[in-house]
Scaffold this motif. Sequence first.
Motif, PDB file in Angstrom:
ATOM      1  N   VAL A 234     111.752  88.717  -9.161  1.00 58.55           N
ATOM      2  CA  VAL A 234     111.625  87.286  -9.424  1.00 58.55           C
ATOM      3  C   VAL A 234     110.167  86.867  -9.256  1.00 58.55           C
ATOM      4  O   VAL A 234     109.521  87.237  -8.265  1.00 58.55           O
ATOM      5  CB  VAL A 234     112.513  86.461  -8.469  1.00 58.55           C
ATOM      6  CG1 VAL A 234     112.287  84.970  -8.680  1.00 58.55           C
ATOM      7  CG2 VAL A 234     113.981  86.803  -8.663  1.00 58.55           C
ATOM      8  N   ALA A 235     109.658  86.092 -10.208  1.00 57.73           N
ATOM      9  CA  ALA A 235     108.326  85.496 -10.109  1.00 57.73           C
ATOM     10  C   ALA A 235     108.483  83.983 -10.094  1.00 57.73           C
ATOM     11  O   ALA A 235     109.130  83.419 -10.985  1.00 57.73           O
ATOM     12  CB  ALA A 235     107.441  85.929 -11.274  1.00 57.73           C
TER      13      ALA A 235
ATOM     14  N   GLU B 182     121.529  94.049 -19.847  1.00 55.39           N
ATOM     15  CA  GLU B 182     121.053  94.757 -18.670  1.00 55.39           C
ATOM     16  C   GLU B 182     120.328  93.798 -17.740  1.00 55.39           C
ATOM     17  O   GLU B 182     120.100  92.631 -18.080  1.00 55.39           O
ATOM     18  CB  GLU B 182     120.109  95.896 -19.064  1.00 55.39           C
ATOM     19  CG  GLU B 182     118.863  95.421 -19.790  1.00 55.39           C
ATOM     20  CD  GLU B 182     117.996  96.581 -20.268  1.00 55.39           C
ATOM     21  OE1 GLU B 182     116.877  96.715 -19.723  1.00 55.39           O
ATOM     22  OE2 GLU B 182     118.445  97.320 -21.164  1.00 55.39           O
ATOM     23  N   ALA B 183     119.938  94.294 -16.574  1.00 50.67           N
ATOM     24  CA  ALA B 183     119.206  93.476 -15.609  1.00 50.67           C
ATOM     25  C   ALA B 183     117.811  93.150 -16.136  1.00 50.67           C
ATOM     26  O   ALA B 183     117.260  93.857 -16.989  1.00 50.67           O
ATOM     27  CB  ALA B 183     119.107  94.210 -14.272  1.00 50.67           C
ATOM     28  N   ALA B 184     117.238  92.063 -15.618  1.00 46.85           N
ATOM     29  CA  ALA B 184     115.946  91.596 -16.109  1.00 46.85           C
ATOM     30  C   ALA B 184     115.098  91.060 -14.968  1.00 46.85           C
ATOM     31  O   ALA B 184     115.595  90.752 -13.875  1.00 46.85           O
ATOM     32  CB  ALA B 184     116.149  90.507 -17.158  1.00 46.85           C
TER      33      ALA B 184
ATOM     34  N   ASN C 127     110.812  96.582 -20.047  1.00 49.18           N
ATOM     35  CA  ASN C 127     111.887  95.901 -19.340  1.00 49.18           C
ATOM     36  C   ASN C 127     112.071  94.482 -19.868  1.00 49.18           C
ATOM     37  O   ASN C 127     111.154  93.888 -20.429  1.00 49.18           O
ATOM     38  CB  ASN C 127     111.585  95.857 -17.839  1.00 49.18           C
ATOM     39  CG  ASN C 127     111.683  97.218 -17.190  1.00 49.18           C
ATOM     40  OD1 ASN C 127     112.705  97.887 -17.290  1.00 49.18           O
ATOM     41  ND2 ASN C 127     110.612  97.638 -16.530  1.00 49.18           N
ATOM     42  N   ALA C 128     113.257  93.940 -19.664  1.00 48.88           N
ATOM     43  CA  ALA C 128     113.553  92.580 -20.102  1.00 48.88           C
ATOM     44  C   ALA C 128     113.006  91.570 -19.090  1.00 48.88           C
ATOM     45  O   ALA C 128     113.032  91.799 -17.882  1.00 48.88           O
ATOM     46  CB  ALA C 128     115.058  92.390 -20.261  1.00 48.88           C
ATOM     47  N   VAL C 129     112.523  90.450 -19.619  1.00 51.72           N
ATOM     48  CA  VAL C 129     111.997  89.351 -18.809  1.00 51.72           C
ATOM     49  C   VAL C 129     112.630  88.057 -19.301  1.00 51.72           C
ATOM     50  O   VAL C 129     112.611  87.776 -20.510  1.00 51.72           O
ATOM     51  CB  VAL C 129     110.461  89.243 -18.926  1.00 51.72           C
ATOM     52  CG1 VAL C 129     109.940  88.115 -18.038  1.00 51.72           C
ATOM     53  CG2 VAL C 129     109.795  90.550 -18.579  1.00 51.72           C
ATOM     54  N   VAL C 130     113.181  87.260 -18.393  1.00 56.73           N
ATOM     55  CA  VAL C 130     113.764  85.970 -18.745  1.00 56.73           C
ATOM     56  C   VAL C 130     112.881  84.869 -18.175  1.00 56.73           C
ATOM     57  O   VAL C 130     112.631  84.828 -16.962  1.00 56.73           O
ATOM     58  CB  VAL C 130     115.202  85.818 -18.205  1.00 56.73           C
ATOM     59  CG1 VAL C 130     115.770  84.446 -18.588  1.00 56.73           C
ATOM     60  CG2 VAL C 130     116.090  86.925 -18.753  1.00 56.73           C
TER      61      VAL C 130
ATOM     62  N   PHE D  68     112.577  86.989 -23.134  1.00 54.38           N
ATOM     63  CA  PHE D  68     113.606  86.019 -23.509  1.00 54.38           C
ATOM     64  C   PHE D  68     113.295  84.712 -22.792  1.00 54.38           C
ATOM     65  O   PHE D  68     113.241  84.679 -21.553  1.00 54.38           O
ATOM     66  CB  PHE D  68     114.992  86.512 -23.109  1.00 54.38           C
ATOM     67  CG  PHE D  68     115.391  87.820 -23.723  1.00 54.38           C
ATOM     68  CD1 PHE D  68     116.192  87.856 -24.854  1.00 54.38           C
ATOM     69  CD2 PHE D  68     114.954  89.026 -23.173  1.00 54.38           C
ATOM     70  CE1 PHE D  68     116.564  89.065 -25.426  1.00 54.38           C
ATOM     71  CE2 PHE D  68     115.321  90.247 -23.740  1.00 54.38           C
ATOM     72  CZ  PHE D  68     116.118  90.260 -24.867  1.00 54.38           C
ATOM     73  N   ALA D  69     113.082  83.647 -23.538  1.00 51.71           N
ATOM     74  CA  ALA D  69     112.868  82.319 -22.956  1.00 51.71           C
ATOM     75  C   ALA D  69     114.076  81.469 -23.317  1.00 51.71           C
ATOM     76  O   ALA D  69     114.375  81.274 -24.497  1.00 51.71           O
ATOM     77  CB  ALA D  69     111.587  81.694 -23.497  1.00 51.71           C
ATOM     78  N   ILE D  70     114.776  80.965 -22.309  1.00 46.95           N
ATOM     79  CA  ILE D  70     116.062  80.310 -22.528  1.00 46.95           C
ATOM     80  C   ILE D  70     115.987  78.825 -22.192  1.00 46.95           C
ATOM     81  O   ILE D  70     115.252  78.406 -21.296  1.00 46.95           O
ATOM     82  CB  ILE D  70     117.155  80.998 -21.680  1.00 46.95           C
ATOM     83  CG1 ILE D  70     118.549  80.473 -22.036  1.00 46.95           C
ATOM     84  CG2 ILE D  70     116.871  80.844 -20.194  1.00 46.95           C
ATOM     85  CD1 ILE D  70     119.675  81.281 -21.414  1.00 46.95           C
ATOM     86  N   ASP D  71     116.737  78.028 -22.941  1.00 44.70           N
ATOM     87  CA  ASP D  71     116.916  76.619 -22.614  1.00 44.70           C
ATOM     88  C   ASP D  71     118.162  76.490 -21.745  1.00 44.70           C
ATOM     89  O   ASP D  71     119.274  76.823 -22.189  1.00 44.70           O
ATOM     90  CB  ASP D  71     117.104  75.774 -23.882  1.00 44.70           C
ATOM     91  CG  ASP D  71     115.815  75.558 -24.649  1.00 44.70           C
ATOM     92  OD1 ASP D  71     114.742  75.856 -24.096  1.00 44.70           O
ATOM     93  OD2 ASP D  71     115.882  75.093 -25.799  1.00 44.70           O
ATOM     94  N   LEU D  72     117.992  76.032 -20.517  1.00 44.22           N
ATOM     95  CA  LEU D  72     119.148  75.797 -19.659  1.00 44.22           C
ATOM     96  C   LEU D  72     120.065  74.770 -20.309  1.00 44.22           C
ATOM     97  O   LEU D  72     119.602  73.866 -21.015  1.00 44.22           O
ATOM     98  CB  LEU D  72     118.698  75.292 -18.289  1.00 44.22           C
ATOM     99  CG  LEU D  72     117.823  76.253 -17.476  1.00 44.22           C
ATOM    100  CD1 LEU D  72     117.306  75.553 -16.229  1.00 44.22           C
ATOM    101  CD2 LEU D  72     118.600  77.516 -17.112  1.00 44.22           C
ATOM    102  N   ILE D  73     121.368  74.898 -20.088  1.00 48.59           N
ATOM    103  CA  ILE D  73     122.293  73.928 -20.641  1.00 48.59           C
ATOM    104  C   ILE D  73     121.917  72.533 -20.115  1.00 48.59           C
ATOM    105  O   ILE D  73     121.619  72.352 -18.942  1.00 48.59           O
ATOM    106  CB  ILE D  73     123.755  74.285 -20.311  1.00 48.59           C
ATOM    107  CG1 ILE D  73     124.715  73.398 -21.123  1.00 48.59           C
ATOM    108  CG2 ILE D  73     124.044  74.226 -18.813  1.00 48.59           C
ATOM    109  CD1 ILE D  73     126.135  73.901 -21.160  1.00 48.59           C
ATOM    110  N   GLY D  74     121.850  71.576 -21.031  1.00 41.19           N
ATOM    111  CA  GLY D  74     121.410  70.233 -20.694  1.00 41.19           C
ATOM    112  C   GLY D  74     119.979  69.944 -21.092  1.00 41.19           C
ATOM    113  O   GLY D  74     119.544  68.789 -21.065  1.00 41.19           O
ATOM    114  N   PHE D  75     119.238  70.985 -21.485  1.00 36.67           N
ATOM    115  CA  PHE D  75     117.822  70.813 -21.789  1.00 36.67           C
ATOM    116  C   PHE D  75     117.442  71.482 -23.115  1.00 36.67           C
ATOM    117  O   PHE D  75     118.157  72.349 -23.619  1.00 36.67           O
ATOM    118  CB  PHE D  75     116.958  71.387 -20.662  1.00 36.67           C
ATOM    119  CG  PHE D  75     117.145  70.689 -19.344  1.00 36.67           C
ATOM    120  CD1 PHE D  75     116.620  69.428 -19.126  1.00 36.67           C
ATOM    121  CD2 PHE D  75     117.860  71.290 -18.321  1.00 36.67           C
ATOM    122  CE1 PHE D  75     116.799  68.779 -17.913  1.00 36.67           C
ATOM    123  CE2 PHE D  75     118.043  70.653 -17.109  1.00 36.67           C
ATOM    124  CZ  PHE D  75     117.507  69.385 -16.902  1.00 36.67           C
ATOM    125  N   GLY D  76     116.287  71.092 -23.632  1.00 34.46           N
ATOM    126  CA  GLY D  76     115.760  71.704 -24.840  1.00 34.46           C
ATOM    127  C   GLY D  76     116.719  71.634 -25.999  1.00 34.46           C
ATOM    128  O   GLY D  76     117.341  70.609 -26.268  1.00 34.46           O
TER     129      GLY D  76
END
Length: 305
Positions: free
Chosen positions: A130-131, A102-104, A33-36, A62-70
């Motif tokens: 959610v964790a 898909e959902a994650a 499964n996908a994990v963000v 998947f590790a994402i940089d929120l807009i405004g960061f990173g």
Amino acid sequence: MTTSVSTSILSTSHTWIWRGFPISYQTAGTTGNAVVLIHGFGASCGHWRKNIPVLAANSRVFAIDLIGFGGSAKPQPGVKIDYTFETWGEQIADFCREVIGEAAFLVGNSIGCIVAMQAAVDFPDIALGVALLNCSLRLLHDRKRVSLPWYRQVGTPILQRVLSFPGVGSFFFNQLAKPNTVRKVLLQAYADADAVTDELIDILMKPASDPGAVAVFLAFTAYSSGPLPEDLLPKLPCPAIILWGTADPWEPIDLGREFANYPQILKFIPLEGVGHCPQDEAPEIVNPILQDWLLEQGVNLHSPA
């Protein structure tokens, strides 16, 4: 571009264009499964560097940089983007639909927990679970401030007002965005001083020199509205777990324990002697917990109703 890690699974950096803005993210793993992974305030996907390769053994991470960061864009606040949890929640939802497809499972640290819950509440179709790792309590929120000592009730809005003056705000940010200052802040947040490494300092410092970084910082420090975790928890459309470092000086676990009373929370797991960023300070504890949770929830998803 491939990032070197200490395991056989490497993460790869990518750019996704969202609403005309480049968004940076890393990915690893080809099965499951996908994990963000969603970072906290002032951080980036690099804050998950000790977790990505381990979780990728059984999941597509998947590790994402929120807009405004990173490494993501930092457009002027209020012009083309508002730095709110609703905005970031929309970013995560669009990422799941357009990039993952898909959902994650959503995993957040600090304000990243609020982002994860906002995305799940507003867009239930994209969230499998959610964790929450040391969820931000948002103690400086307008609705929370009345419970603080009088000097903090008065002092916070005064400081926010002072920082709103461009020259003052820029000076404050530039004083804060120095390696020694960042190290001192992290030594408060981390119970294990050995985890505050030069590599970590570099990860947090690099985006601070980007155009727009000052404006984003000041926009968020002035953000005393929006959702509280207790607003979102009862609305969660999916199961959740909470991990909380007992030595967190910013988000007291005694207050966080109240979140365990919500029926959506399957487990509340104290992490003894760990600070505000357990995924980075104690990955040897956090990674197995997340792996077991992801595998368990994955089995539940595919079990007959």
